[in-house]
Design a protein around this motif. Structure first.
Motif, PDB file in Angstrom:
ATOM      1  N   PHE A   1      13.945   0.212  19.278  1.00  0.00           N
ATOM      2  CA  PHE A   1      14.962   1.164  18.844  1.00  0.00           C
ATOM      3  C   PHE A   1      14.997   2.343  19.805  1.00  0.00           C
ATOM      4  CE2 PHE A   1      16.568   4.610  15.993  1.00  0.00           C
ATOM      5  CZ  PHE A   1      17.793   4.031  15.686  1.00  0.00           C
ATOM      6  N   GLU A   2      16.195   2.787  20.086  1.00  0.00           N
ATOM      7  CA  GLU A   2      16.341   3.911  21.000  1.00  0.00           C
ATOM      8  C   GLU A   2      17.006   5.092  20.293  1.00  0.00           C
ATOM      9  OE1 GLU A   2      18.448   3.089  24.641  1.00  0.00           O
ATOM     10  OE2 GLU A   2      18.212   5.153  25.335  1.00  0.00           O
ATOM     11  N   ILE A   3      16.457   6.275  20.495  1.00  0.00           N
ATOM     12  CA  ILE A   3      17.104   7.491  19.997  1.00  0.00           C
ATOM     13  C   ILE A   3      17.676   8.229  21.201  1.00  0.00           C
ATOM     14  CG2 ILE A   3      16.817   9.696  18.801  1.00  0.00           C
ATOM     15  CD1 ILE A   3      14.637   8.430  17.123  1.00  0.00           C
ATOM     16  N   LYS A   4      19.000   8.387  21.206  1.00  0.00           N
ATOM     17  CA  LYS A   4      19.669   9.043  22.334  1.00  0.00           C
ATOM     18  C   LYS A   4      19.946  10.506  21.992  1.00  0.00           C
ATOM     19  CE  LYS A   4      21.949   4.930  24.139  1.00  0.00           C
ATOM     20  NZ  LYS A   4      22.557   3.871  23.338  1.00  0.00           N
ATOM     21  N   ALA A   5      20.200  11.287  23.024  1.00  0.00           N
ATOM     22  CA  ALA A   5      20.452  12.718  22.825  1.00  0.00           C
ATOM     23  C   ALA A   5      21.621  12.949  21.861  1.00  0.00           C
ATOM     24  CB  ALA A   5      20.730  13.383  24.171  1.00  0.00           C
ATOM     25  N   ASN A   6      22.624  12.096  21.947  1.00  0.00           N
ATOM     26  CA  ASN A   6      23.796  12.234  21.071  1.00  0.00           C
ATOM     27  C   ASN A   6      23.479  12.017  19.594  1.00  0.00           C
ATOM     28  OD1 ASN A   6      25.345  12.628  23.271  1.00  0.00           O
ATOM     29  ND2 ASN A   6      26.126  10.520  23.381  1.00  0.00           N
ATOM     30  N   ASP A   7      22.380  11.309  19.337  1.00  0.00           N
ATOM     31  CA  ASP A   7      22.004  11.012  17.944  1.00  0.00           C
ATOM     32  C   ASP A   7      21.418  12.226  17.233  1.00  0.00           C
ATOM     33  OD1 ASP A   7      22.651   8.367  18.452  1.00  0.00           O
ATOM     34  OD2 ASP A   7      20.610   7.868  19.080  1.00  0.00           O
ATOM     35  N   ILE A   8      21.086  13.252  18.019  1.00  0.00           N
ATOM     36  CA  ILE A   8      20.442  14.438  17.465  1.00  0.00           C
ATOM     37  C   ILE A   8      21.522  15.474  17.130  1.00  0.00           C
ATOM     38  CG2 ILE A   8      18.676  16.233  17.887  1.00  0.00           C
ATOM     39  CD1 ILE A   8      17.619  13.356  17.966  1.00  0.00           C
ATOM     40  N   PRO A   9      21.569  16.073  15.945  1.00  0.00           N
ATOM     41  CA  PRO A   9      20.555  15.922  14.909  1.00  0.00           C
ATOM     42  C   PRO A   9      20.896  14.878  13.843  1.00  0.00           C
ATOM     43  CG  PRO A   9      21.960  17.760  14.359  1.00  0.00           C
ATOM     44  CD  PRO A   9      22.501  17.161  15.646  1.00  0.00           C
ATOM     45  N   ALA A  10      22.137  14.295  13.886  1.00  0.00           N
ATOM     46  CA  ALA A  10      22.617  13.496  12.751  1.00  0.00           C
ATOM     47  C   ALA A  10      21.622  12.440  12.267  1.00  0.00           C
ATOM     48  CB  ALA A  10      23.936  12.833  13.139  1.00  0.00           C
ATOM     49  N   LEU A  11      21.032  11.735  13.233  1.00  0.00           N
ATOM     50  CA  LEU A  11      20.123  10.639  12.874  1.00  0.00           C
ATOM     51  C   LEU A  11      18.892  11.140  12.118  1.00  0.00           C
ATOM     52  CD1 LEU A  11      20.060   7.538  13.612  1.00  0.00           C
ATOM     53  CD2 LEU A  11      18.465   8.175  15.412  1.00  0.00           C
ATOM     54  N   LEU A  12      18.458  12.353  12.468  1.00  0.00           N
ATOM     55  CA  LEU A  12      17.214  12.855  11.902  1.00  0.00           C
ATOM     56  C   LEU A  12      17.390  13.493  10.522  1.00  0.00           C
ATOM     57  CD1 LEU A  12      15.458  14.554  14.970  1.00  0.00           C
ATOM     58  CD2 LEU A  12      15.572  12.149  14.345  1.00  0.00           C
ATOM     59  N   LEU A  13      18.557  14.076  10.280  1.00  0.00           N
ATOM     60  CA  LEU A  13      18.743  14.896   9.078  1.00  0.00           C
ATOM     61  C   LEU A  13      18.285  14.252   7.766  1.00  0.00           C
ATOM     62  CD1 LEU A  13      22.131  16.708   9.842  1.00  0.00           C
ATOM     63  CD2 LEU A  13      19.791  17.556  10.115  1.00  0.00           C
ATOM     64  N   PRO A  14      18.637  12.983   7.494  1.00  0.00           N
ATOM     65  CA  PRO A  14      18.260  12.423   6.190  1.00  0.00           C
ATOM     66  C   PRO A  14      16.794  12.018   6.077  1.00  0.00           C
ATOM     67  CG  PRO A  14      19.769  10.955   7.389  1.00  0.00           C
ATOM     68  CD  PRO A  14      19.412  12.054   8.314  1.00  0.00           C
ATOM     69  N   LEU A  15      16.031  12.065   7.162  1.00  0.00           N
ATOM     70  CA  LEU A  15      14.654  11.558   7.120  1.00  0.00           C
ATOM     71  C   LEU A  15      13.751  12.429   6.251  1.00  0.00           C
ATOM     72  CD1 LEU A  15      13.813  10.657  10.827  1.00  0.00           C
ATOM     73  CD2 LEU A  15      14.561   9.126   8.996  1.00  0.00           C
ATOM     74  N   PRO A  16      12.854  11.800   5.485  1.00  0.00           N
ATOM     75  CA  PRO A  16      11.850  12.581   4.763  1.00  0.00           C
ATOM     76  C   PRO A  16      10.890  13.242   5.753  1.00  0.00           C
ATOM     77  CG  PRO A  16      11.389  10.233   4.585  1.00  0.00           C
ATOM     78  CD  PRO A  16      12.722  10.349   5.269  1.00  0.00           C
ATOM     79  N   ILE A  17      10.400  14.422   5.403  1.00  0.00           N
ATOM     80  CA  ILE A  17       9.595  15.168   6.382  1.00  0.00           C
ATOM     81  C   ILE A  17       8.286  14.482   6.747  1.00  0.00           C
ATOM     82  CG2 ILE A  17      10.547  17.471   5.947  1.00  0.00           C
ATOM     83  CD1 ILE A  17       8.285  17.930   3.963  1.00  0.00           C
ATOM     84  N   ILE A  18       7.824  13.531   5.920  1.00  0.00           N
ATOM     85  CA  ILE A  18       6.572  12.840   6.253  1.00  0.00           C
ATOM     86  C   ILE A  18       6.723  12.037   7.549  1.00  0.00           C
ATOM     87  CG2 ILE A  18       7.061  10.777   4.852  1.00  0.00           C
ATOM     88  CD1 ILE A  18       3.612  12.444   5.081  1.00  0.00           C
ATOM     89  N   LYS A  19       7.983  11.766   7.943  1.00  0.00           N
ATOM     90  CA  LYS A  19       8.244  11.036   9.198  1.00  0.00           C
ATOM     91  C   LYS A  19       8.001  11.908  10.433  1.00  0.00           C
ATOM     92  CE  LYS A  19       9.898   6.971   7.850  1.00  0.00           C
ATOM     93  NZ  LYS A  19       9.312   5.717   8.336  1.00  0.00           N
ATOM     94  N   ILE A  20       7.837  13.204  10.226  1.00  0.00           N
ATOM     95  CA  ILE A  20       7.614  14.094  11.370  1.00  0.00           C
ATOM     96  C   ILE A  20       6.160  13.979  11.802  1.00  0.00           C
ATOM     97  CG2 ILE A  20       7.644  16.489  12.184  1.00  0.00           C
ATOM     98  CD1 ILE A  20       9.731  17.058  10.008  1.00  0.00           C
TER      99      ILE A  20
END
Ligand code: MG
Length: 357
Positions: free
Chosen positions: A158-177
């Motif tokens: 899986f690739e996270i691109k610059a354009n995916d930020i922040p939308a991709l991250l917003l719904p994630l639970p904080i334990i993923k950090i």
């Protein structure tokens, strides 16, 4: 923009057990002591379906998954496979940072192939070498690459691109950090922070009271896609090499020499950056029928002088007989030594005078 890969072997200890003991395959397998004080080291994906997790007490795991099969870990065996995988990775790439027995970052910014090609190659090589699957994350920094490798586990890419930020991250639970532990997340949950989006909206100054000022700053940067931490090599090199499977098999000596010269430039700059010298160059050739051989040439003294190395390469190549179409070309510098041995430098500048021949 850097190109960073994070790889992680899927359910490592449990996968090794399932690999070595076919009777465990497809079963909820838990590696870790079954005693009252035992802790789950790793469990198979079949056990994870029941909610079993690493670092959970074995008593809890047994309650969640009564049919779970508990086995003691075999650290030596896991170590053996880890060594095999890292040997392959570290021979192939210059910048590798080991994070644990089954996890590493690779900075592939200077590689020729696309990051996706490299990641797929690593996955298939590791699988054919060991029978294990790994998950690979791709991004432009370590934080996001690690997040990405977790995205499609197991056997994911899986690739996270610059354009995916922040939308991709917003719904994630904080334990993923990565960097926020379970306890910290619980404290944040209590003040209403559950997702990365919640964290975005929380005043940074107040966050500092919970996490400490510098750590909260770091976390806020990371969830905004900023992470400058470099990939730091975590081992002493014994050799330095590059190899690639060609896009097309070739008979053309000029093409092959060209690739070798290109590798030498990279190897030379890698050695120079780390103040290392070499004494031995090795060419590796794999033919179209997968037959392979290596040819080595040892110098009389350690050097990282480009002219000397280049001349050695030319001589080796002149003597290299190729009688079939070539599929893969590699070049390795080995017998490495730190440049700190000053006497070798003196010898290098005036080899005759010092009697080195
Ligand atoms: Mg793992």
């Amino acid at each position: 923009m850097r190109r960073i890969i994070h790889f992680d072997i899927d359910a490592f200890f449990a996968s090794v057990e399932q690999l070595d003991y076919p009777e465990y395959r497809g079963k909820p397998l838990i590696v870790g002591g079954k005693s009252d004080r035992g802790v789950v080291a790793t469990c198979s994906y079949e056990a994870r379906k029941y909610g079993v997790r690493s670092a959970m007490s074995s008593v809890v795991a047994q309650k969640l998954c009564p049919q779970g099969i508990f086995v003691d870990g075999r650290m030596n065996r896991y170590q053996e496979i880890s060594v095999q995988i890292f040997k392959y990775i570290e021979e192939k790439f210059e910048h590798v940072e080991r994070v644990s027995i089954d996890e590493a970052y690779i900075d592939v910014t200077d590689e020729r192939e696309t990051t996706y090609e490299i990641a797929s190659q690593i996955k298939s090589d590791v699988h054919s070498m060991t029978g294990l699957t790994i998950s690979v994350g791709i991004s432009y920094n370590k934080f996001l690459a690690k997040l990405a490798s977790d995205w499609k586990k197991p056997d994911g890419i899986f690739e996270i691109k610059a354009n995916d930020i922040p939308a991709l991250l917003l719904p994630l639970p904080i334990i993923k950090i990565h960097g926020l532990g379970k306890k910290t997340c619980e404290r944040l949950n209590r003040i209403g922070i559950f997702t990365i989006e919640d964290l975005y909206q929380y005043p940074e100054s107040l966050l500092g009271d919970i996490l400490g000022e510098s750590w909260s700053k770091e976390i806020v940067q990371r969830i905004h896609g900023i992470d400058q931490r470099p990939v730091i090599e975590s081992h002493t090199r014994k050799s330095y090499g590059k190899e690639t499977t060609l896009n097309e098999d070739t008979y053309d000596r000029a093409v092959i020499l060209n690739i070798l010269e290109d590798y030498l430039i990279k190897i030379h700059s890698g050695l120079a950056k780390r103040s290392l010298t070499t004494k031995t160059l090795t060419i590796k050739i794999k033919y179209c029928d997968f037959e392979q051989f290596t040819k080595s040439h040892s110098l009389d003294y350690h050097t990282n002088n480009y002219g000397v190395l280049s001349e050695a390469l030319q001589i080796m190549f002149k003597n290299l007989k190729l009688d079939k179409s070539v599929r893969l070309v590699g070049l390795t510098a080995s017998n490495l030594e730190s440049e700190a041995y000053k006497q070798f430098n003196l010898v290098e500048e005036n080899p005759e005078e010092f009697g080195a021949n």
